[in-house]
Enzyme design. Structure first.
Site, PDB file in Angstrom:
ATOM      1  CB  VAL A  18      -0.891   0.039   1.263  1.00  0.00           C
ATOM      2  CG1 VAL A  18      -1.791   1.274   1.255  1.00  0.00           C
ATOM      3  CG2 VAL A  18      -1.713  -1.240   1.382  1.00  0.00           C
ATOM      4  CB  CYS A  19       0.993   4.151   0.626  1.00  0.00           C
ATOM      5  SG  CYS A  19       1.320   5.915   0.754  1.00  0.00           S
TER       6      CYS A  19
END
Lengths: 210, 210
Positions: free
Chosen positions: B99-100
């Site tokens: 994520v991210c």
């Protein structure tokens, strides 16, 4: 400005962390996780542990109160230590807020009488027993009380609140910084949209949610 | 099925908890928070502490790896203990996900060469330095590697993954149980949609995001 996020045994993690992530960068604010006793608090699966930094009585006058929901909420409905703290905190807070079944705790504390409020879709009807007017809305603002629907709705609740606590542009900068541009792979997030069989299993308690 | 969520100092909480909440009820799964050393791990604001239950070397063969992002990712780019673990885990995992800016850690571990991948919009270009093909998509599935865009995109990433790990109906039941029917009060979650001034302040680093 002090933001107190309440933790209790078997809370639902995203109920607390969604609002935390939206609010924790508010200029001039301090965010603190509080619980009846400071220390580790386990979530509803027992596989996540958050640390509560302070005891409820160490944080008597938060400016913003955030009450998450979760299966553990049921065990707190008669906890006068928590309900009394909620009553006292709400008397001096600028905003008193909840996510999911956290609104049932606000209700049990007597804070929703005559107010419009929301909760997890499976708990919505229960709000009426506390003198609240249940609405199916995702976020409900009634005076200084802001309630959000189930679990993930805490993100929308907190962004709405952020627009009032700071301003629209700051709230937009948090939405952009957290890249909150939702694109769920399914359109099943509401009982009005999910397949009937899926809704049925959650209603009759045979799903993984208890 | 073992799901390992990696924690490190100054991770972003929602990066980890969004996917956790979507995946933690998967039938037959065990979810475990892992870090270089077990114990408390602080987030990017220093106001949230999650407990890592196990050390990386205690979880050598997870079926699913989830790597969150956050400002602390930069300090991990040369951490061979973590990068070596990611390489070894990815060799035997069914799914390796991020994520991210967690995707930059997958990149530093050499796991994105020749793959399409995504990251936080501010970090997207950096992916190319690891031989990845950056895409602006919110969720990218390339073989067994699934990457999500910034912070909140971990929820969409994990729901997409859940449809593959379980099935569409189970993923829909999790979406409904967490009432993930997003209704953001603003439409500013992407640099293509947010006001130019807001995008500018995040680009030039003068916002609350660092």
């Amino acid at each position: 400005m002090q933001i107190a996020i309440v933790l209790y045994d078997r809370f639902t993690a995203l109920d607390a962390i969604g609002p935390y992530e939206m609010l924790c960068r508010t200029p001039g604010s301090e965010t603190v996780f509080v619980a009846e006793r400071p220390g580790p608090v386990s979530n509803d699966r027992g596989t996540l542990t958050l640390l509560a930094e302070k005891a409820l009585d160490e944080v008597p006058r938060p400016d913003i109160v955030v009450v998450p929901g979760g299966p553990g909420q049921r065990d707190q409905m008669g906890n006068e230590t928590l309900l009394g703290w909620l009553r006292a905190a709400a008397a001096t807070s600028t905003w008193t807020t909840s996510v999911c079944t956290g609104s049932l705790l606000l209700g049990a504390a007597g804070l929703l009488r005559g107010r419009r409020a929301t909760s997890h879709w499976l708990a919505l009807d229960t709000l009426a027993t506390f003198g609240a007017e249940p609405t199916g809305e995702r976020v409900v603002v009634d005076g200084k009380v802001v309630t959000g629907a189930g679990v993930s709705a805490g993100i929308d609740m907190a962004l709405t609140l952020l627009g009032k606590v700071a301003d629209d542009e700051f709230a937009q900068s948090i939405q952009l910084g957290t890249e909150y541009d939702p694109q769920p792979p399914y359109d099943a997030g509401s009982p009005l949209k999910a397949p009937a069989a899926v809704v049925g299993r959650l209603r009759d308690g045979t799903s993984v949610f208890r």
